[in-house]
Design an enzyme around this catalytic site. Structure first.
Site, PDB file in Angstrom:
ATOM      1  N   GLU A 195      48.425   1.582  46.625  1.00 41.71           N
ATOM      2  CA  GLU A 195      49.766   0.561  47.215  1.00 41.71           C
ATOM      3  C   GLU A 195      49.127  -0.137  48.181  1.00 41.71           C
ATOM      4  O   GLU A 195      48.986   0.168  49.145  1.00 41.71           O
ATOM      5  CB  GLU A 195      50.685   1.674  47.404  1.00 41.71           C
ATOM      6  N   CYS A 248      54.372  -3.456  53.914  1.00 42.13           N
ATOM      7  CA  CYS A 248      53.899  -4.166  52.738  1.00 42.13           C
ATOM      8  C   CYS A 248      55.028  -4.981  51.988  1.00 42.13           C
ATOM      9  O   CYS A 248      54.647  -5.856  51.438  1.00 42.13           O
ATOM     10  CB  CYS A 248      53.234  -3.302  51.732  1.00 42.13           C
ATOM     11  N   ASN A 296      51.826   2.392  59.354  1.00 44.31           N
ATOM     12  CA  ASN A 296      53.009   1.818  59.567  1.00 44.31           C
ATOM     13  C   ASN A 296      54.208   2.847  59.007  1.00 44.31           C
ATOM     14  O   ASN A 296      55.179   2.597  59.437  1.00 44.31           O
ATOM     15  CB  ASN A 296      53.129   0.591  58.690  1.00 44.31           C
TER      16      ASN A 296
END
Ligand code: SIN
Length: 485
Positions: A255, A289, A156
């Site tokens: 993460e 995210c 992403n």
């Protein structure tokens, strides 16, 4: 692939020990907007990964022995080259990942900003002296590079997630091996080309591209010569990588997934909240995210907010990210679209309403139109799971304490946002939210100077900021005795 100003930025092989490592098998890289093949990249595997680890190990001694100033100069060169090639890097990124070109160029600048930040911050790796318990002793604390770092990065943000990790690692004096996502390796390889031009020595920054996720992941997490492993991706994959790292007790930073609440209180500037929700929800077609996952609106401003938000969503333009004026690109795969549709369908069957959006948009199987759902409750699939798509579920609440309870009712704890102009409420809510990052009257919080990271099952460790360096350093305590003799 569109024509680049510098065609040499388009690379087709892994970058190991300062060399481009060609092999027989290839992976086709597709443009998610068109399905067209834009490039082929050699498909490396565990052998090349081992080679990269050994070259990073060999390069470690000389790289960690350089002065902070020497490393800073090389990182600064890398930053300058990324910015000088922002347009080409943006085109490569949009072609392989799909996000609109303006957003892709923004990501390149965002990625480069970490390199610039850590080029400076690496000069400030301070130790400590601590008063000892007796006069014949001294306590000194020094910080040293942890060693070889391995990273697995997501599709992403094919540029910024590598830059954010590599910049901190290299500034701390570590060497680095990254396996970028198989869908988006071209950005990583272009970064390697620029690292080489910047003068970063062979073996310090290695990129291994291959589709053997399991095999390469195993070696990067279990290898005894790797001291630290860092990952950005889903919580599910992160958990299994953490358990693999346990075999050699590696330091890890993770993460992972998020489920960001975006709370609009009745004292908020509603227009500002609409603008914040729009950017936080639809950035990268919702595939971030820290993207807003649930919009919580106080009941007495629900109608006003929803009406204004839908007006703003109507102005978004969906299409191929390389076309001018497009603000929402495709999703990464048709499978990703299917998974998001499933969340929408199940939530509608449980009482949610499709208030706005062309559910049956037919411009391509990888596209999903921006959708707004109302009458959502926190137990519905769109609220419970991380959506990772352009869907905005709206949940209503009565008061502050209910808002905090709903917001925290998730296993995730990455980012949260809220809009309020009441100073007392601002502090109460900021402190009451169980999230690593909180945007207050702000929908875009990412910044190289700030600590990025989550609580709960959203991961551990921080990236960016002065805290981001600690993840790549060992603290060593020196006890000096016998000083009174
Ligand atoms: C992410 O999706 O993990 C990164 C988003 C950001 O850095 O803003």
């Amino acid at each position: 692939m569109q024509h680049l100003n510098d065609q040499k930025l388009l690379k087709h092989a892994s970058y190991i020990n300062g060399c481009w490592h060609y092999c027989v098998n290839e992976i086709a890289i597709l443009n998610p907007a068109t399905g067209e093949e834009i490039a082929k990249v050699c498909n490396a595997g565990v052998t090349e990964t081992e080679l990269a680890i050994q070259s990073a190990k060999k390069a470690l001694k000389a790289w960690s022995a350089k002065s902070a100033n020497e490393r800073s100069t090389l990182l600064r060169n890398w930053f300058d080259l990324m910015m000088a090639n922002q347009d080409d890097l943006g085109r490569i990124l949009t072609s392989e990942q799909g996000k609109p070109l303006a957003e892709a160029k923004g990501e390149v600048a965002y990625g480069a900003s970490f390199i610039e930040w850590f080029a400076e911050e690496g000069k400030r790796i301070y130790g400590d002296t601590i008063p000892a318990s007796s006069g014949d002793k001294r306590i000194v604390v020094i910080k040293q590079p942890i060693g070889v770092v391995a990273a697995i990065t997501p599709w992403n943000f094919p540029n910024a997630m590598i830059a954010r990790k590599a910049a901190a690692a290299l500034a701390a004096g570590c060497t680095f091996v990254v396996r970028p996502a198989t869908q988006t390796p071209l950005s990583a390889l272009a970064m390697a080309e620029l690292a080489e031009r910047a003068g970063i020595p062979a073996g310090v920054f290695n990129v291994v591209v291959g589709d053997d996720a399991r095999g390469m992941g195993k070696i990067l997490t279990e290898h005894k010569d790797i001291a630290k492993f860092t990952f950005t991706g889903s919580t599910e994959v992160g958990k299994s990588l953490i358990s693999q790292c346990a075999t050699t007790v590696k330091k890890v930073s993770m993460e992972l997934g998020g489920n960001a609440p975006f709370i609009v209180f009745d004292d908020a500037d509603i227009d500002a909240a609409v603008a914040g929700a729009l950017v936080s929800k639809y950035r990268n077609a919702g595939q971030t995210c820290v993207c807003t996952n649930r919009i919580l609106v106080q009941e007495n401003v629900l109608a006003e907010f929803t009406e204004k938000f839908i007006e703003a969503v109507k102005a978004l333009s969906i299409g191929n990210g390389l076309d001018e004026d497009v603000t929402v690109g495709p999703m990464i795969t048709a499978q990703a679209v299917k998974e998001v549709r499933k969340l929408i369908d199940e939530s509608i069957s449980q009482g949610a309403e499709l208030t706005f959006g062309d559910y049956d948009l037919s411009i391509g199987e990888n596209f999903l139109a921006p959708i707004v759902l109302s009458k959502v409750t926190n137990d519905m699939p769109v609220a419970h799971y991380e959506i990772f798509g352009p869907v905005a579920p709206i949940i209503s609440f009565q008061d502050e304490s209910e808002a905090i309870t709903i917001a925290n009712d998730t296993e995730f704890g990455l980012a949260a946002y809220f809009y309020s102009r009441d100073i007392g409420r601002v502090w109460r809510v900021a402190e009451g939210l169980d999230f690593g990052m909180v945007g207050i009257n702000e929908g875009l919080i990412s910044n190289a100077a700030a600590p990025f990271g989550g609580m709960k099952q959203s991961g551990n460790g921080r990236e960016g900021s002065k805290y981001g360096l600690d993840d790549y350093l060992e603290i060593k305590y020196l006890c000096m005795g016998g000083l009174d003799k």
